[in-house]
Design an enzyme around this catalytic site. Structure first.
Site, PDB file in Angstrom:
ATOM      1  N   ASP A 104       3.699 -14.847  11.729  1.00 32.23           N
ATOM      2  CA  ASP A 104       2.326 -15.210  11.377  1.00 32.23           C
ATOM      3  C   ASP A 104       1.419 -14.006  11.623  1.00 32.23           C
ATOM      4  O   ASP A 104       0.957 -13.769  12.738  1.00 32.23           O
ATOM      5  CB  ASP A 104       1.918 -16.410  12.247  1.00 32.23           C
ATOM      6  CG  ASP A 104       0.530 -16.926  11.920  1.00 32.23           C
ATOM      7  OD1 ASP A 104      -0.243 -16.204  11.240  1.00 32.23           O
ATOM      8  OD2 ASP A 104       0.200 -18.040  12.357  1.00 32.23           O
ATOM      9  N   LYS A 154      -7.268  -0.848  11.529  1.00 34.20           N
ATOM     10  CA  LYS A 154      -6.674  -1.192  10.226  1.00 34.20           C
ATOM     11  C   LYS A 154      -5.441  -0.309  10.005  1.00 34.20           C
ATOM     12  O   LYS A 154      -4.403  -0.780   9.525  1.00 34.20           O
ATOM     13  CB  LYS A 154      -7.715  -0.982   9.121  1.00 34.20           C
ATOM     14  CG  LYS A 154      -7.304  -1.511   7.763  1.00 34.20           C
ATOM     15  CD  LYS A 154      -6.451  -0.564   6.963  1.00 34.20           C
ATOM     16  CE  LYS A 154      -6.084  -1.150   5.609  1.00 34.20           C
ATOM     17  NZ  LYS A 154      -5.183  -0.274   4.839  1.00 34.20           N
ATOM     18  N   HIS A 199      -2.914  10.940   1.598  1.00 32.05           N
ATOM     19  CA  HIS A 199      -2.815   9.541   1.164  1.00 32.05           C
ATOM     20  C   HIS A 199      -2.976   9.436  -0.354  1.00 32.05           C
ATOM     21  O   HIS A 199      -2.137   8.879  -1.032  1.00 32.05           O
ATOM     22  CB  HIS A 199      -3.914   8.747   1.876  1.00 32.05           C
ATOM     23  CG  HIS A 199      -3.850   7.280   1.696  1.00 32.05           C
ATOM     24  ND1 HIS A 199      -3.125   6.459   2.522  1.00 32.05           N
ATOM     25  CD2 HIS A 199      -4.433   6.474   0.785  1.00 32.05           C
ATOM     26  CE1 HIS A 199      -3.270   5.212   2.114  1.00 32.05           C
ATOM     27  NE2 HIS A 199      -4.052   5.191   1.076  1.00 32.05           N
ATOM     28  N   GLU A 223       0.820  -1.224   0.000  1.00 30.72           N
ATOM     29  CA  GLU A 223       0.000   0.000   0.000  1.00 30.72           C
ATOM     30  C   GLU A 223       0.851   1.271   0.000  1.00 30.72           C
ATOM     31  O   GLU A 223       1.659   1.487   0.909  1.00 30.72           O
ATOM     32  CB  GLU A 223      -0.950   0.000   1.215  1.00 30.72           C
ATOM     33  CG  GLU A 223      -1.956   1.136   1.162  1.00 30.72           C
ATOM     34  CD  GLU A 223      -2.942   1.105   2.334  1.00 30.72           C
ATOM     35  OE1 GLU A 223      -3.315   0.009   2.802  1.00 30.72           O
ATOM     36  OE2 GLU A 223      -3.327   2.201   2.789  1.00 30.72           O
TER      37      GLU A 223
END
Ligand code: MEV
Length: 444
Positions: free
Chosen positions: A278, A262, A375, A85
């Site tokens: 993991d 998030k 962003h 991202e």
């Protein structure tokens, strides 16, 4: 004399990839063999992939970057981040720089034990079951440590406790769940915990006359929680209040909490991926911990504090530095070496810090310039690529998209497609010398 990390991080984002690699070699974060490996595109030999998973057809390549400017508990780090991202790495570097100049990051791990679960779905008498298990507890700890977890015991860890929980079945009756608490030392501990639980199945059935249904570790490791605290001194009081308000929003509203978290995971996951950990396990643990009081909430909290701003991240973040992919995947090994953490706990603390700092960057952008400015501007390159622009066309398409963004406060793929069409038809009046994107280079 070896250069200091902070010296090479000045202007790091403006360097070419070759120069970045060279700079990291100068500070001893990389060696010639690492540079050779990365320059040749990393892991290519698929026989290792065959050892990890089934039906292998190749590798999925992910960009690998480094987060700069981090000083955590007084120590400087080069933090590897594998992520697709746009703007995550730039944003975290920028916030880390801010904190480095006007604040601090401190971290700790509270607790040491991970949890394994043994379910007895239909227990005849919960009270009898609990009594029998507790009376045999020390014996079961002893045999589990002797027969299964002996390697951990040698390293100072192993099974520490056995507890019994009553869990309602939802029909008025209860199931019994045995919790095994174990210190996994520098391992993530999933395999060894599952082996311990399965080993204990037989003695549990013998002692109690009950039937074990299943055994597996739990990812909700509230017995081992990582905390990171960011403190910024002398912040603009208006900004501090806005960040506090944004934090309250994420505390109180699950819809916002999900997006806030998030954003925290935007920082956490890339380091987990880069170090071969993991990330699904950590994500599951963080989300479960985020709703420990019954409502899904933010896993970070920001509040004004003596003219400054304090942020806290607190959640389970169980990682390993021995065993598993961490010690097998050559890129993960390289990243671990570059990061230079000395234990699983230190790795966990660094990752928590990255998550919290990432969150600060997002909240600052959201409460000031907004997500589009902070962003999407960095997203112009992706849009240009998505529209099919060639390398030499990208800066011009980006420049035009930035102009459109400044005027309309919105850009989309169709803008990029139109801009590219205009460019190719010779109708666009942007020159490549003025078209270099500046937004991606603001953080170092
Ligand atoms: C986008 O990847 C992450 C953010 O949505 C996080 C947030 O809203 O806090 C910007």
């Amino acid at each position: 004399m070896k250069k200091q990390l902070q010296d090479v991080f000045k202007g790091f984002s403006k360097l070419s990839r070759e120069e970045r690699l060279k700079a990291l070699r100068e500070v001893g974060a990389l060696q010639d063999s690492d540079i050779d490996y990365l320059s040749k595109g990393g892991l290519r030999d698929t026989s290792l992939g065959e050892k990890f998973i089934e039906n292998v057809i190749g590798y999925f390549q992910m960009p690998l970057g480094v987060a700069t400017n981090f000083r955590i508990d007084g120590k400087d780090f080069v933090i590897p981040m594998a992520v697709e991202e746009t703007s995550i790495v730039a944003a975290v570097c920028k916030s880390a720089k801010w904190i480095r100049e006007s604040g601090s990051i401190t971290t700790e791990v509270v607790g040491s034990d991970i949890i394994g679960q043994i379910q007895i779905a239909k227990v005849k008498s919960f009270a009898d079951f609990e009594k029998q298990i507790l009376s045999q507890k020390n014996y079961m700890i002893e045999i589990a440590n002797r027969e299964v977890a002996f390697g951990l015991v040698r390293r100072g860890g192993g099974v520490r406790d056995i507890q019994v929980r009553r869990v309602p079945r939802g029909d008025g009756t209860d199931m019994a769940v045995v919790h095994v608490l174990m210190d996994p030392c520098d391992a993530m501990g999933a395999n060894i915990m599952n082996q311990v639980c399965e080993y204990l199945k037989e003695p549990i059935e013998q002692f109690t006359g009950e039937k074990v249904t299943m055994c597996i570790l739990s990812n909700l490791v509230d017995t081992k929680v990582t905390r990171a605290v960011v403190h910024i001194k002398d912040i603009d009081p208006v900004l501090a209040e806005k960040i506090e308000e944004a934090s309250l929003f994420a505390q109180q509203d699950p819809y916002r909490a999900a997006t806030n978290n998030k954003g925290v995971l935007n920082g956490i996951d890339p380091v987990l991926v880069a170090t071969g950990n993991d990330w699904r396990a950590v994500e599951a643990g963080i989300h479960a911990y985020a709703c420990r009081d019954g409502q899904y909430r933010s896993i970070t909290r920001w509040y004004r504090d003596n003219g400054g701003l304090t942020g806290v991240f607190e959640a389970p973040l169980v990682v390993g530095t021995v065993g598993g992919v961490t010690a097998l995947h050559p890129t993960a090994m390289l990243c671990m070496k570059m990061l230079g953490t000395s234990s699983a706990n230190e790795l966990s603390r660094v990752i928590a810090a990255v998550g919290l700092v990432q969150n600060l960057g997002a909240l600052k952008a959201l409460t000031t310039v907004g997500i589009i400015e902070g962003h999407m501007k960095l997203h112009t390159k992706n849009l240009a690529l998505g529209a099919g622009a060639e390398e030499r066309e990208i800066p011009m398409v980006q420049k035009k998209l930035e102009e459109i963004l400044a005027i309309r406060k919105r850009i989309s793929l169709s803008n990029a497609i139109d801009v590219l069409k205009e460019l190719r038809a010779g109708q666009m009046s942007v020159t490549s010398s003025t078209a270099t994107s500046s937004s991606t280079h603001q953080h170092s």
